[in-house]
Structure formats: structure tokens, C-alpha cells
Scaffold this motif. Structure first.
Motif, PDB file in Angstrom:
ATOM      1  N   ALA A   1       7.790  -0.732   4.450  1.00 28.32           N
ATOM      2  CA  ALA A   1       6.727  -1.083   3.505  1.00 28.32           C
ATOM      3  C   ALA A   1       5.498  -1.535   4.286  1.00 28.32           C
ATOM      4  O   ALA A   1       5.594  -2.399   5.158  1.00 28.32           O
ATOM      5  N   TYR A   2       4.355  -0.951   3.965  1.00 28.93           N
ATOM      6  CA  TYR A   2       3.085  -1.320   4.590  1.00 28.93           C
ATOM      7  C   TYR A   2       2.379  -2.269   3.623  1.00 28.93           C
ATOM      8  O   TYR A   2       2.017  -1.887   2.515  1.00 28.93           O
ATOM      9  N   VAL A   3       2.236  -3.512   4.058  1.00 33.26           N
ATOM     10  CA  VAL A   3       1.762  -4.585   3.183  1.00 33.26           C
ATOM     11  C   VAL A   3       0.545  -5.276   3.774  1.00 33.26           C
ATOM     12  O   VAL A   3       0.282  -5.192   4.975  1.00 33.26           O
ATOM     13  N   LEU A   4      -0.171  -5.964   2.899  1.00 34.42           N
ATOM     14  CA  LEU A   4      -1.341  -6.729   3.304  1.00 34.42           C
ATOM     15  C   LEU A   4      -1.528  -7.873   2.313  1.00 34.42           C
ATOM     16  O   LEU A   4      -1.426  -7.661   1.108  1.00 34.42           O
TER      17      LEU A   4
ATOM     18  N   LEU B   1       2.209  -4.357   8.813  1.00 31.11           N
ATOM     19  CA  LEU B   1       0.874  -4.578   8.260  1.00 31.11           C
ATOM     20  C   LEU B   1       0.223  -3.242   7.958  1.00 31.11           C
ATOM     21  O   LEU B   1       0.323  -2.298   8.745  1.00 31.11           O
ATOM     22  N   ASP B   2      -0.423  -3.152   6.825  1.00 33.81           N
ATOM     23  CA  ASP B   2      -1.129  -1.941   6.415  1.00 33.81           C
ATOM     24  C   ASP B   2      -2.473  -1.910   7.136  1.00 33.81           C
ATOM     25  O   ASP B   2      -3.328  -2.762   6.903  1.00 33.81           O
TER      26      ASP B   2
ATOM     27  N   GLY C   1       0.792  -1.223   0.000  1.00 32.94           N
ATOM     28  CA  GLY C   1       0.000   0.000   0.000  1.00 32.94           C
ATOM     29  C   GLY C   1       0.820   1.265   0.000  1.00 32.94           C
ATOM     30  O   GLY C   1       0.473   2.255  -0.662  1.00 32.94           O
ATOM     31  N   GLU C   2       1.926   1.253   0.736  1.00 28.69           N
ATOM     32  CA  GLU C   2       2.736   2.468   0.877  1.00 28.69           C
ATOM     33  C   GLU C   2       4.127   2.061   1.338  1.00 28.69           C
ATOM     34  O   GLU C   2       4.296   1.055   2.011  1.00 28.69           O
ATOM     35  N   VAL C   3       5.108   2.869   0.984  1.00 27.36           N
ATOM     36  CA  VAL C   3       6.464   2.717   1.514  1.00 27.36           C
ATOM     37  C   VAL C   3       6.890   4.082   2.028  1.00 27.36           C
ATOM     38  O   VAL C   3       6.871   5.067   1.290  1.00 27.36           O
TER      39      VAL C   3
END
Length: 135
Positions: free
Chosen positions: A62-65, A106-107, A49-51
Motif C-alpha cells: 500500500a502506497y500511503v501518505l 510512502l506514496d 493512493g494505490e495498492v
């Protein structure tokens, strides 16, 4: 002593935003193509989603899901386990002098949007909002 603009409330610099978006795209590409030599990670569909990049560009968070939201803890563990390889793969796509250290979180934005939507749909909030619009 230089002051850190990021922590003064002014937000990230244009360079931080640009580098963060470049890393996000590169990381998304690496994960989508399955360039990592980890079968468990390659079987997961990951949304980056965003870094966010530190002011010195040495750390990228890094915001991930995982797609569908299932296996969040497993995803973070897999990404951390493959951090070195992911860093090398992303570095190949960047034009930076040094590749930043990757960190994964986690996003939470989707959860926050759902909570905001739930709050706005409450009868009390809707009644107050309608009263404000009538004035």
C-alpha cells in the motif's frame, strides 16, 4: 518454470489490478472509520493512493501518505505496528481465499508530479517546447 508477467514489463494482470483496488478501498475505509485499536493511528488522516499486489496475490504493498504530508515516518511506523490488525480488518471486507500480507510505503507520486511540474516550468524547457510547436 512459469514466467512472471509483472517483471517482464507487461504490467500487472487485470486480476492484480482488481484485487489491488479492492484492498485499497477496504484499507481506506478501515483507516477512515478508525477501526484499529491504536489511538495514535486513528488521529491521523491517511491517503491510500494505490495498492500493488504480487502476481500470487500474497503480498499487497500500500502506497500511503498522511494528509498534509506531515508525519510520514511516524505513519509508516504506526501502520507497520498495526499490520496484523489491519490485515484482519481488510480480510473481513474481501472475498479472497487468503488475506495478503500488507506492506506500507510512502506514496512518492505527488513529489514526482511537483518535480515534473517544476522542470516543465523552467525557461529552457519552455523555450524548447515552444520551438518544437512552431515547427
Amino acid at each position: 518454470m512459469a514466467r512472471n508477467k509483472f517483471h517482464e514489463g507487461t504490467g500487472p494482470s487485470q486480476r492484480q489490478l482488481r484485487v489491488g483496488e479492492t484492498i485499497r478501498r477496504a484499507l481506506s475505509d478501515v483507516l477512515a472509520r478508525g477501526d484499529v485499536h491504536d489511538v495514535d493511528l486513528n488521529r491521523m488522516s491517511v491517503t491510500v493512493g494505490e495498492v500493488r499486489v504480487s502476481p500470487d496475490l500474497k503480498i499487497a504493498t500500500a502506497y500511503v501518505l498522511p494528509l498534509g504530508g506531515q508525519g510520514q515516518d511516524e505513519l509508516i511506523d504506526l501502520l507497520a505496528r498495526n499490520k496484523g490488525e489491519l490485515r484482519r480488518q481488510v480480510a473481513k471486507k474481501l472475498t479472497l481465499k487468503f488475506a495478503p500480507d500488507l506492506r506500507f510505503r510512502l506514496d512518492q507520486t505527488f513529489d514526482q508530479m511537483d518535480e515534473t511540474r517544476r522542470m516543465l516550468n523552467q525557461d529552457v524547457v519552455r523555450r524548447d517546447a515552444d520551438a518544437d510547436s512552431d515547427e
